[in-house]
Design an enzyme around this catalytic site. Structure first.
Site, PDB file in Angstrom:
ATOM      1  N   HIS A 116       0.961  -1.248   0.063  1.00  0.00           N
ATOM      2  CA  HIS A 116      -0.059   0.067  -0.201  1.00  0.00           C
ATOM      3  C   HIS A 116       1.123   1.274  -0.067  1.00  0.00           C
ATOM      4  CE1 HIS A 116      -2.733   3.111   1.785  1.00  0.00           C
ATOM      5  NE2 HIS A 116      -3.756   2.303   1.253  1.00  0.00           N
ATOM      6  N   GLN A 196      -4.404  -4.868   6.561  1.00  0.00           N
ATOM      7  CA  GLN A 196      -5.196  -6.105   6.150  1.00  0.00           C
ATOM      8  C   GLN A 196      -5.114  -7.299   6.747  1.00  0.00           C
ATOM      9  OE1 GLN A 196      -7.512  -5.360   3.827  1.00  0.00           O
ATOM     10  NE2 GLN A 196      -6.965  -3.374   3.255  1.00  0.00           N
ATOM     11  N   LYS A 219     -10.529  -1.021   9.721  1.00  0.00           N
ATOM     12  CA  LYS A 219     -10.771  -2.100   8.915  1.00  0.00           C
ATOM     13  C   LYS A 219     -11.089  -3.390  10.066  1.00  0.00           C
ATOM     14  CE  LYS A 219      -7.349  -0.456   5.891  1.00  0.00           C
ATOM     15  NZ  LYS A 219      -8.064  -0.137   4.490  1.00  0.00           N
TER      16      LYS A 219
HETATM   17  C1  LIG Z   1      -2.432  -2.635   3.336  1.00  0.00           C
HETATM   18  C2  LIG Z   1      -2.873  -1.163   3.888  1.00  0.00           C
HETATM   19  N1  LIG Z   1      -1.791  -0.758   4.515  1.00  0.00           N
HETATM   20  C3  LIG Z   1      -2.033   0.487   5.116  1.00  0.00           C
HETATM   21  C4  LIG Z   1      -3.426   1.035   4.889  1.00  0.00           C
HETATM   22  C5  LIG Z   1      -3.600   2.619   5.444  1.00  0.00           C
HETATM   23  O1  LIG Z   1      -4.406   2.557   6.503  1.00  0.00           O
HETATM   24  P1  LIG Z   1      -5.181   4.008   6.808  1.00  0.00           P
HETATM   25  O2  LIG Z   1      -5.737   4.660   5.713  1.00  0.00           O
HETATM   26  O3  LIG Z   1      -6.332   3.455   7.711  1.00  0.00           O
HETATM   27  O4  LIG Z   1      -4.264   4.710   7.575  1.00  0.00           O
HETATM   28  C6  LIG Z   1      -4.364   0.371   4.225  1.00  0.00           C
HETATM   29  C7  LIG Z   1      -5.647   0.945   4.020  1.00  0.00           C
HETATM   30  O5  LIG Z   1      -6.443   0.778   2.949  1.00  0.00           O
HETATM   31  C8  LIG Z   1      -3.878  -0.925   3.666  1.00  0.00           C
HETATM   32  O6  LIG Z   1      -5.002  -1.550   3.034  1.00  0.00           O
END
Ligand SMILES: Cc1ncc(COP(=O)(O)O)c(C=O)c1O
Length: 402
Positions: A116, A196, A219
């Protein structure tokens, strides 16, 4: 229709004719989490760690109890659990504090194309600043991160291995325990992005021996605005805060000040108190159902949907062997935004785009895709609707000339 034992706990689904298949973006919130947040605002609504009166003591107790619940959930010590704004803030803190103090010109940070953006960009920015280098693990033909491929890029220059625990596009589980052992043997630390993972897999940070683990509350049935950084005590102790302000200090002097111990030195200013308390309630629910039961359901539902969807001519699926509840797919020749709009009109809520993981999408050789993601409240009926609408969509878009 099958009875889902958990669905009634989610008021967002009540009376709605909708297949909600976007839990990887954000899960729905159960009544118990809403009640915990409501209790804070309705009955307390005051600041923590400051007020010397009953409601402030109670808010502080609930906030710290939430920390204890999160710590027990991942088998950490309470002082190893830092509350932050989200998973993104947690990953940024590691790079900006630990990373900035340890990376020298020429050092290497191993990342993957499955990350991500929150797990790459903080390291990319830091590497540019200090003259370090990002090294990408080669992915296997299925686009998985393997132990051997991490071994192939690990060198004496590697200081940090920053990897996703579960890919938000492919639903693959990274073999983290073996990678951590390998990285430690070579003198590198491991930062796991568990945004995730934590809602699907039982995580024991001590058994895993992971150095840092980051995740988001929203999540995992919790509220938005709260995330967690787990860090080993010794590492948190040596780290400098990156935000300065109220409540994180020990003593303030005109020229130089000192900080509280972790986790408090990283929690500057007024924290998202209600969200932390809500996260505690979310952990209670996950614990009482059990992650094994949840994952068993998610994997069965996903397999059912996948088996039907792959038979639909015109649908291409990118992650047939996913380990958890994600199907990444497209309708051949149709832009996923157009397809997602069609699904939405038929009351199927999906995600479309690059999923904040452009390098994963590039590795797939596409520009974007649809993502259906499943969680405990989804039913076989949701899957049937996904497949039925996919068939209609193929017919519709063929008719308009694709
Ligand atoms: C694998 C992964 N890492 C990090 C994040 C970032 O999380 P947040 O947007 O809640 O800070 C997400 C959110 O979509 C994610 O799916």
């Amino acid at each position: 229709m099958e009875k889902n034992p958990w669905r009634e706990q989610f008021p967002q689904l009540a009376g709605k004719d909708e297949a909600f298949l976007d839990s990887a973006a954000s899960s729905l919130k159960p009544l118990s989490v809403i009640a915990a947040v409501d209790h804070y605002y309705h009955d307390l609504s005051v600041n923590i760690h400051r007020g010397m009166y009953a409601s402030s003591y109670e808010a502080t107790r609930l906030y710290e109890e939430a920390r204890a619940k999160v710590a027990a959930f991942i088998h950490a010590k309470e002082e190893e659990v830092v509350f932050l704004r989200g998973g993104t803030a947690a990953l940024n803190l590691v790079a900006s504090s630990y990373g900035a103090a340890h990376l020298q010109p020429g050092d290497e940070v191993i990342v993957s194309q499955l990350e991500h953006h929150s797990s790459i960009l903080p390291w990319q920015a830091l590497a540019a600043k200090v003259g370090a280098k990002l090294v990408y693990v080669p992915l296997d033909p299925e686009l998985r991160i393997t132990v051997d491929n991490v071994r192939s890029v690990l060198t004496s220059k590697t200081k940090v291995v920053a990897l996703t625990y579960v890919s938000n596009v492919m639903g693959y589980i990274t073999p983290l325990a073996e990678i951590i052992a390998l990285a430690h043997a070579s003198g590198a630390i491991v930062v796991a992005d568990a945004a995730q993972a934590v809602q699907h897999l039982s995580i024991d940070v001590k058994c895993l021996d992971v150095d840092f683990l980051a995740f988001s509350g929203h999540k995992m049935l919790g509220p938005t605005g709260i995330g967690v950084l787990y860090g080993k005590s010794a590492l948190l102790a040596e780290m400098e805060p990156i935000e300065f302000g109220g409540e994180m200090i020990d003593e303030v002097n005109k020229d130089r000040s000192t900080w509280k111990e972790a986790p408090y030195k990283f929690e500057a200013g007024t924290m998202p108190i209600a969200s932390a308390i809500g996260l505690g309630a979310a952990v209670d629910m996950l614990q009482s159902i059990g992650l094994d039961a949840i994952e068993d359901h998610v994997v069965r539902i996903r397999r059912y949907a996948f088996t039907q969807l792959k038979k639909v001519e015109g649908i291409v699926i990118y992650n047939p062997t996913a380990d958890t509840g994600i199907i990444a797919f497209n309708i051949e020749g149709v832009h996923p935004h157009d397809a997602a709009t069609f699904f939405a009109e038929q009351h199927v809520s999906l995600r479309a785009g690059h999923h904040c993981a452009q390098l994963a999408i590039k590795a797939l050789g596409i520009e974007a895709c649809l993502r259906a993601s499943f969680y405990l409240y989804n039913t076989y009926a949701d899957c049937d609707r996904l497949v039925a609408v996919a068939k209609e969509a193929v017919r519709f878009f063929k008719g308009v000339g694709f």
